[in-house]
Design a protein around this motif. Structure first.
Motif, mmCIF file in Angstrom:
data_model
loop_
_atom_site.group_PDB
_atom_site.id
_atom_site.type_symbol
_atom_site.label_atom_id
_atom_site.label_comp_id
_atom_site.label_asym_id
_atom_site.label_seq_id
_atom_site.Cartn_x
_atom_site.Cartn_y
_atom_site.Cartn_z
ATOM 1 N N PRO A 199 -11.954 3.125 -0.182
ATOM 2 C CA PRO A 199 -11.502 4.377 -0.807
ATOM 3 C C PRO A 199 -12.248 5.622 -0.330
ATOM 4 O O PRO A 199 -11.713 6.746 -0.436
ATOM 5 C CB PRO A 199 -11.747 4.139 -2.301
ATOM 6 C CG PRO A 199 -11.650 2.660 -2.454
ATOM 7 C CD PRO A 199 -12.272 2.117 -1.208
ATOM 8 N N VAL A 250 -10.102 7.110 2.450
ATOM 9 C CA VAL A 250 -8.689 7.412 2.173
ATOM 10 C C VAL A 250 -8.623 8.560 1.166
ATOM 11 O O VAL A 250 -9.108 8.409 0.029
ATOM 12 C CB VAL A 250 -7.952 6.175 1.628
ATOM 13 C CG1 VAL A 250 -6.481 6.515 1.360
ATOM 14 C CG2 VAL A 250 -8.066 5.007 2.587
ATOM 15 N N GLU A 305 -13.380 1.575 -6.443
ATOM 16 C CA GLU A 305 -13.021 0.702 -7.577
ATOM 17 C C GLU A 305 -14.085 -0.377 -7.777
ATOM 18 O O GLU A 305 -13.933 -1.521 -7.348
ATOM 19 C CB GLU A 305 -11.648 0.064 -7.320
ATOM 20 C CG GLU A 305 -10.502 1.038 -7.256
ATOM 21 C CD GLU A 305 -10.090 1.516 -8.650
ATOM 22 O OE1 GLU A 305 -10.638 1.009 -9.653
ATOM 23 O OE2 GLU A 305 -9.237 2.402 -8.725
ATOM 24 N N ILE A 335 0.820 -1.221 0.000
ATOM 25 C CA ILE A 335 0.000 0.000 0.000
ATOM 26 C C ILE A 335 0.857 1.276 0.000
ATOM 27 O O ILE A 335 0.580 2.206 -0.767
ATOM 28 C CB ILE A 335 -0.969 -0.004 1.195
ATOM 29 C CG1 ILE A 335 -2.017 -1.111 0.998
ATOM 30 C CG2 ILE A 335 -1.662 1.346 1.338
ATOM 31 C CD1 ILE A 335 -2.991 -1.248 2.167
ATOM 32 N N TRP A 377 -8.128 8.424 -3.017
ATOM 33 C CA TRP A 377 -8.527 7.136 -3.595
ATOM 34 C C TRP A 377 -9.936 7.241 -4.149
ATOM 35 O O TRP A 377 -10.797 7.924 -3.588
ATOM 36 C CB TRP A 377 -8.473 6.027 -2.544
ATOM 37 C CG TRP A 377 -7.067 5.603 -2.172
ATOM 38 C CD1 TRP A 377 -5.912 6.277 -2.407
ATOM 39 C CD2 TRP A 377 -6.723 4.395 -1.481
ATOM 40 N NE1 TRP A 377 -4.841 5.591 -1.909
ATOM 41 C CE2 TRP A 377 -5.308 4.418 -1.329
ATOM 42 C CE3 TRP A 377 -7.435 3.329 -0.977
ATOM 43 C CZ2 TRP A 377 -4.612 3.399 -0.692
ATOM 44 C CZ3 TRP A 377 -6.738 2.305 -0.344
ATOM 45 C CH2 TRP A 377 -5.346 2.343 -0.205
ATOM 46 N N GLU A 378 -10.185 6.510 -5.227
ATOM 47 C CA GLU A 378 -11.506 6.451 -5.831
ATOM 48 C C GLU A 378 -12.091 5.045 -5.651
ATOM 49 O O GLU A 378 -11.358 4.050 -5.722
ATOM 50 C CB GLU A 378 -11.424 6.770 -7.322
ATOM 51 C CG GLU A 378 -10.972 8.192 -7.636
ATOM 52 C CD GLU A 378 -12.000 9.225 -7.253
ATOM 53 O OE1 GLU A 378 -13.194 8.868 -7.195
ATOM 54 O OE2 GLU A 378 -11.609 10.382 -7.002
ATOM 55 N N GLY A 385 -0.316 2.391 -3.467
ATOM 56 C CA GLY A 385 -1.559 3.124 -3.251
ATOM 57 C C GLY A 385 -2.772 2.236 -3.469
ATOM 58 O O GLY A 385 -2.790 1.055 -3.090
ATOM 59 N N GLU A 386 -3.784 2.799 -4.138
ATOM 60 C CA GLU A 386 -5.036 2.057 -4.326
ATOM 61 C C GLU A 386 -4.877 0.868 -5.269
ATOM 62 O O GLU A 386 -5.735 -0.017 -5.317
ATOM 63 C CB GLU A 386 -6.122 2.996 -4.828
ATOM 64 C CG GLU A 386 -5.798 3.665 -6.152
ATOM 65 C CD GLU A 386 -6.813 4.728 -6.520
ATOM 66 O OE1 GLU A 386 -8.015 4.482 -6.317
ATOM 67 O OE2 GLU A 386 -6.404 5.798 -6.996
ATOM 68 N N ASP A 387 -3.793 0.831 -6.037
ATOM 69 C CA ASP A 387 -3.577 -0.316 -6.938
ATOM 70 C C ASP A 387 -3.335 -1.619 -6.174
ATOM 71 O O ASP A 387 -3.372 -2.701 -6.768
ATOM 72 C CB ASP A 387 -2.384 -0.042 -7.857
ATOM 73 C CG ASP A 387 -2.733 0.946 -8.963
ATOM 74 O OD1 ASP A 387 -3.934 1.184 -9.173
ATOM 75 O OD2 ASP A 387 -1.800 1.474 -9.595
#
Length: 376
Positions: free
Chosen positions: A135, A138, A144, A93, A141-142, A97-99
């Protein structure tokens, strides 16, 4: 009997490649980690994503070995492995990140593979919610929804794959059982045929040998004829055994009636046999031939009879004698054995009925094989 070994081909030796192919989707978080500024977070991310891929592969291989050996991963070990995989994925993380949520797809698939169905459903439900809910808490973050759908789709796909593997395993088990039963049936058939053939032939040989021995001093010429018959019978028995082993021996009513006439005459039993041939289908002729063989063998060997009558009709054959008969009416005779058991098995295959018991008037022994329906 040795259980057939499972075939070991490309799929069994290289099935782990199927898991390697799916690691391509880790390329997205790997690319994000690689672009992250150098430092502790980037190094930790690289190590963690490599460890995550290795852990996923190790879990796949472990599960595959367990399925192959008809075992399951203990629930405690499964939960620990799944938790460890999730924790390793979370370590990326700081750099991805969000990936990092891509790793949830692999955790979802692993949960369906190693957990009981209800527990797996619960885990998948939580994993589907994470990409949509987390998300929102955070910054930057979008949600997903695509990752959530991928998590659900992976779970469904792996569940279907698991059912396919289970059906394949059941099919392999069924094939092995069919093989085992076929071998057992063939052994039983061979044992039954050899018993019936040798039991009859050796009985006649023994009777003729005894007769020849008594005639040596009284009538040497006839004794010589009996010895010649002994040689012929021994050769016929040997030919029968060879043809049985080779699976091409043919038993017919006509040939067995001819053999019965010789055997009864040698034993000093008055024989009343059919004087004309009865037209029968091959299967019925063979069954009636076995009935004659078994009935005459019992007459010569056990009954002490002086007279034997064989009656043949298109749907029935009867062998009667005036000997001792069974100890109890309806029993298999004074010396029940494998012969009548084998005859019953053959009759059942053609939906025929075997009846044994006392003859008419409560005297002697009666063997009857009959058909109730149409000609087989």
């Amino acid at each position: 009997m040795t259980e057939p070994r499972r075939s070991v081909g490309f799929g069994s030796r290289f099935g782990w490649l199927a898991a390697v192919v799916w690691l391509v989707y880790l390329g997205q978080p790997l690319g994000t980690i690689w672009k992250h500024p150098p430092g502790l977070a980037r190094d930790l991310g690289l190590v963690a994503i490599v460890a995550f891929g290795a852990g996923y592969l190790a879990l796949f291989v472990r599960l595959r070995a367990a399925i192959w050996r008809r075992r399951s991963i203990p629930p405690g070990q499964a939960a620990a492995a799944l938790g460890g995989l999730f924790a390793i994925g979370a370590l990326i993380i700081p750099s991805a990140g969000e990936d990092w949520m891509v790793t949830l797809v692999y955790v979802s698939a692993s949960a369906v593979l190693i957990l009981p169905t209800r527990a797996a459903l619960a885990v998948v439900a939580v994993l589907v919610v994470i990409p949509v809910v987390v998300p929102q808490f955070v910054p930057g973050w979008e949600p997903e929804s695509g990752v959530a759908f991928a998590v659900l789709l992976a779970a469904v796909a792996v569940f279907a794959f698991g059912r396919l593997v289970e059906r394949q395993t059941q099919l392999l088990d069924a094939q092995q059982e069919i093989h085992r039963l076929a071998v057992a049936e063939e052994r039983a058939r061979t044992a039954r045929d050899l018993h019936d053939i040798l039991g009859h032939s050796l009985t006649v040989i023994a009777v003729k040998a005894e007769l020849a021995g008594r005639l040596l001093e009284i009538d040497p010429g006839r004794a010589g004829a009996e010895v010649a018959d002994l040689e012929r019978l021994a050769r016929d028995a040997l030919a029968d055994v060879r043809s049985t082993v080779g699976a091409y021996r043919e038993i017919t009513l006509a040939t067995e009636l001819a053999s019965a006439r010789t055997a009864l005459r040698a034993a000093g039993v008055v024989a009343e046999l059919p004087t004309s041939d009865v037209e029968l289908p091959p299967a019925r002729s063979e069954l009636f031939g076995w009935a004659v063989r078994e009935g005459v063998t019992n007459v010569v060997r056990h009954s002490g009879a002086r007279r034997c009558v064989i009656r043949v009709r298109p749907d029935e054959i009867e062998v009667l004698d005036d000997g001792r008969g069974p100890l109890v009416d309806g029993a298999d005779g004074p010396h029940p054995g494998h012969g009548l058991l084998g005859l019953r098995e053959r009759a059942e295959q053609l939906d025929a009925r075997v009846v044994v018991g006392r003859g008419p008037g409560g005297r002697g022994f009666r063997l009857q094989v009959s058909f109730a329906g149409a000609l087989p």
